[in-house]
Motif scaffolding. Structure first.
Motif, short mmCIF file in Angstrom:
data_model
loop_
_atom_site.label_atom_id
_atom_site.label_comp_id
_atom_site.label_asym_id
_atom_site.label_seq_id
_atom_site.Cartn_x
_atom_site.Cartn_y
_atom_site.Cartn_z
N THR A 85 0.83 -1.22 0.00
CA THR A 85 0.00 0.00 0.00
C THR A 85 0.86 1.26 0.00
OG1 THR A 85 -0.12 0.16 2.42
CG2 THR A 85 -1.78 -1.21 1.31
N MET A 86 2.18 1.10 0.17
CA MET A 86 3.06 2.26 0.29
C MET A 86 4.14 2.32 -0.78
SD MET A 86 3.45 2.30 4.48
CE MET A 86 4.17 3.93 4.49
N THR A 87 4.21 1.33 -1.65
CA THR A 87 5.17 1.38 -2.76
C THR A 87 4.80 2.50 -3.71
OG1 THR A 87 3.85 -0.33 -3.85
CG2 THR A 87 5.81 -1.04 -2.65
N ILE A 88 5.75 2.93 -4.52
CA ILE A 88 5.53 4.10 -5.36
C ILE A 88 4.48 3.86 -6.44
CG2 ILE A 88 7.39 3.56 -7.00
CD1 ILE A 88 8.02 6.63 -6.96
N VAL A 89 4.29 2.61 -6.85
CA VAL A 89 3.24 2.24 -7.79
C VAL A 89 2.46 1.07 -7.22
CG1 VAL A 89 4.52 3.07 -9.82
CG2 VAL A 89 4.74 0.67 -9.08
N SER A 97 -5.23 6.88 -10.21
CA SER A 97 -6.06 6.36 -9.12
C SER A 97 -6.16 7.33 -7.95
CB SER A 97 -5.48 5.03 -8.63
OG SER A 97 -4.17 5.21 -8.09
N GLY A 98 -5.45 8.43 -8.01
CA GLY A 98 -5.48 9.41 -6.93
C GLY A 98 -4.65 9.02 -5.72
N GLN A 99 -3.83 7.98 -5.84
CA GLN A 99 -3.01 7.52 -4.71
C GLN A 99 -1.68 8.27 -4.68
OE1 GLN A 99 -3.10 3.11 -4.18
NE2 GLN A 99 -4.39 3.11 -6.01
N VAL A 100 -1.78 9.59 -4.62
CA VAL A 100 -0.58 10.42 -4.74
C VAL A 100 0.35 10.25 -3.54
CG1 VAL A 100 -1.63 12.15 -6.25
CG2 VAL A 100 -1.88 12.36 -3.77
N TRP A 101 -0.18 9.72 -2.42
CA TRP A 101 0.71 9.51 -1.27
C TRP A 101 1.83 8.54 -1.58
CZ3 TRP A 101 -4.19 7.21 -1.44
CH2 TRP A 101 -4.20 5.81 -1.46
N ARG A 102 1.62 7.69 -2.58
CA ARG A 102 2.64 6.71 -2.94
C ARG A 102 3.94 7.36 -3.42
NH1 ARG A 102 1.18 1.36 -3.68
NH2 ARG A 102 -1.05 0.86 -3.58
#
Length: 285
Positions: A113-117, A137-142
């Motif tokens: 859940t924390m990898t860059i992709v 996907s909007g998972q910019v925290w990655r």
């Protein structure tokens, strides 16, 4: 460095250290058999440091500026003092420790859940997403969270030590906004540099640490009146270590799995920001 004074070994220097930092006076204490020696980074701050030293000897209670005194009183407990002195640095350490603890519980479920992709297992094999998938996907925290991943106690401890060593100095002298900007931009820059090599499973705060090193070193070198200080041997050691881990020799002794590009990317961010701030400090003199 310029020696200001020598003090007996039984001297409690904590109040003096706090006052010097609060007044943005770059300094260093060394210890030997005779006692403590106070060294000054910028000789132009000698008169101010001597005035503080005299007030400290008289036992003045208002050595620290009022704003810093209020913050210290509000802290109330030694456990929260780091969050008042260097909040960004302290929270980065807490988040890294928390993620490390959760990794012990959830393992790879947390890591993916924390990898860059995005990473998934499809048909018994590993399926890797792309940077476009992360953004779409909007998972910019990655883009930042790989910096919070650490894959061993030594990896974690050394990264946190350097983070606290440099981060506290930056927040004391330049403020939490500067530290936050450096942490975010170097985290992003280091992660993207590492991803550009085709690596997905990586992590660690070392890219941020190298950015802080580069920033503090340039500020100390180009704008000594700013109060920043870093031992030259520490700079040589850290840069030498970065170069060493890029060689084949490092892999032969068990240090081959290192995010070298993240180190380099973070260092470049720190040098650029440090050069800009040092140039502004030189012009304002």
């Amino acid at each position: 460095m310029y020696k200001v004074i020598e003090l007996p070994r039984d001297t409690d220097t904590r109040a003096l250290r706090q006052a010097l930092w609060a007044h943005h006076i770059g300094h260093r204490f060394t210890e030997d058999e005779q006692g403590y020696s106070l060294w000054l980074v910028d000789p132009d701050q000698l008169e101010e440091s001597l005035r503080l030293l005299e007030r400290w000897r008289r036992g003045d209670d208002d050595l620290v500026p009022q704003k810093a005194t209020v913050k210290r009183r509000l802290a109330g407990s030694s456990l929260v003092v780091p969050f008042t002195l260097a909040p960004v640095t302290a929270w980065l350490i807490v988040l890294s420790l928390l993620v490390f603890a959760l990794m012990a519980v959830f393992g790879d479920l947390l890591v993916v859940t924390m990898t860059i992709v995005p990473v998934a297992v499809v048909g018994g094999s590993l399926s890797l997403g792309t940077l476009g998938d992360t953004l779409a996907s909007g998972q910019v925290w990655r883009l930042f969270t790989p910096a919070l991943l650490h894959f061993g106690w030594m990896h974690l401890i050394f990264n946190m030590l350097w983070l606290w060593y440099f981060g506290r100095q930056i927040e004391t002298l330049k403020g939490s906004r500067t530290m936050l900007f450096l942490a975010v931009t170097s985290g992003l820059g280091g992660n993207l540099a590492q991803y550009a090599t085709g690596t997905v499973l990586f992590g660690g705060m070392s890219g941020v640490d190298f950015a802080l090193l580069g920033y503090v070193w340039l500020m100390a070198y180009r704008a000594p009146q700013s109060g920043f200080f870093v031992p030259q041997m520490l700079v040589v050691f850290m840069l030498g270590w970065m170069v060493f881990t890029m060689t084949d020799m490092a892999e032969s002794v068990g240090f081959g799995n290192v995010a070298n590009e993240a180190h380099l990317g973070g260092l470049l961010v720190g040098l650029v920001v440090g050069w800009y701030h040092a140039s502004r400090a030189r012009r304002s003199r």
